[in-house]
Design a protein around this motif. Structure first.
Motif, short mmCIF file in Angstrom:
data_model
loop_
_atom_site.label_atom_id
_atom_site.label_comp_id
_atom_site.label_asym_id
_atom_site.label_seq_id
_atom_site.Cartn_x
_atom_site.Cartn_y
_atom_site.Cartn_z
N LYS A 30 0.82 -1.22 0.00
CA LYS A 30 0.00 0.00 0.00
C LYS A 30 0.86 1.27 0.00
O LYS A 30 0.55 2.23 -0.69
N GLU A 31 1.95 1.24 0.77
CA GLU A 31 2.79 2.42 0.92
C GLU A 31 4.02 2.41 0.00
O GLU A 31 4.87 3.28 0.11
N SER A 32 4.11 1.41 -0.87
CA SER A 32 5.24 1.28 -1.81
C SER A 32 6.59 1.31 -1.10
O SER A 32 7.52 2.00 -1.51
N ILE A 33 6.69 0.53 -0.03
CA ILE A 33 7.95 0.43 0.71
C ILE A 33 8.88 -0.48 -0.07
O ILE A 33 8.58 -1.65 -0.28
N LYS A 34 10.00 0.07 -0.52
CA LYS A 34 10.97 -0.70 -1.31
C LYS A 34 11.85 -1.58 -0.44
O LYS A 34 12.20 -2.69 -0.81
N SER A 35 12.26 -1.04 0.71
CA SER A 35 13.08 -1.80 1.65
C SER A 35 13.00 -1.13 3.01
O SER A 35 12.67 0.05 3.12
N GLY A 36 13.28 -1.92 4.04
CA GLY A 36 13.23 -1.36 5.38
C GLY A 36 13.73 -2.32 6.43
O GLY A 36 13.98 -3.49 6.16
N TRP A 37 13.88 -1.78 7.63
CA TRP A 37 14.30 -2.56 8.79
C TRP A 37 13.15 -2.60 9.77
O TRP A 37 12.52 -1.57 10.03
N ILE A 38 12.87 -3.78 10.31
CA ILE A 38 11.73 -4.00 11.19
C ILE A 38 12.21 -4.33 12.59
O ILE A 38 13.14 -5.12 12.76
#
Length: 128
Positions: A30-38
């Motif tokens: 939905k938010e077009s998150i390409k990459s991230g740390w959780i």
């Protein structure tokens, strides 16, 4: 699930009985998150956690049906073959307060799961 966008990424609350993987993937799409740390914490159930055996080159998972404290959730969001990929590890404790953990294959929120996602403006491609 509910979430708020911040300067650094997102703050997420996953409600009781919601699938943690499905919720995080839905948010990323939905938010077009390409990459991230959780990173996160909470209480979980209906979980599969395990380890990767280097000699056999395969995962070994154990199913946990009870509700467990999620002491620490850590992982990343990346892309694999054009799809959103989550790589999550967790540390848990049960009624006896014994701690265990591993690579997470499946997990539902037992009461609530609270997650912070730091996002990056680049695509990270996962390789198998």
């Amino acid at each position: 699930m509910t979430y708020t966008k911040t300067q650094a990424g997102y703050l997420v609350r996953i409600f009781k009985n919601e699938d943690v993987f499905a919720s995080l993937k839905k948010l990323a799409e939905k938010e077009s998150i390409k990459s991230g740390w959780i990173s996160g914490l909470g209480a979980v159930k209906d979980m599969e956690a395990g380890y990767y055996d280097l000699e056999e080159k395969k995962y070994h998972f154990k199913v946990y049906d009870d509700v467990y404290e999620l002491l620490s959730l850590t992982g990343n969001i990346s892309s694999f073959e054009g799809n959103i990929a989550l790589h999550l590890h967790g540390t848990f404790s049960g009624h006896d307060n014994a701690v265990f953990g591993g690579h997470i294959n499946a997990m539902k929120s037992g009461i609530t799961v609270e997650v912070a996602i730091s996002t990056y403006n680049t695509t990270i491609n996962r390789i198998q």
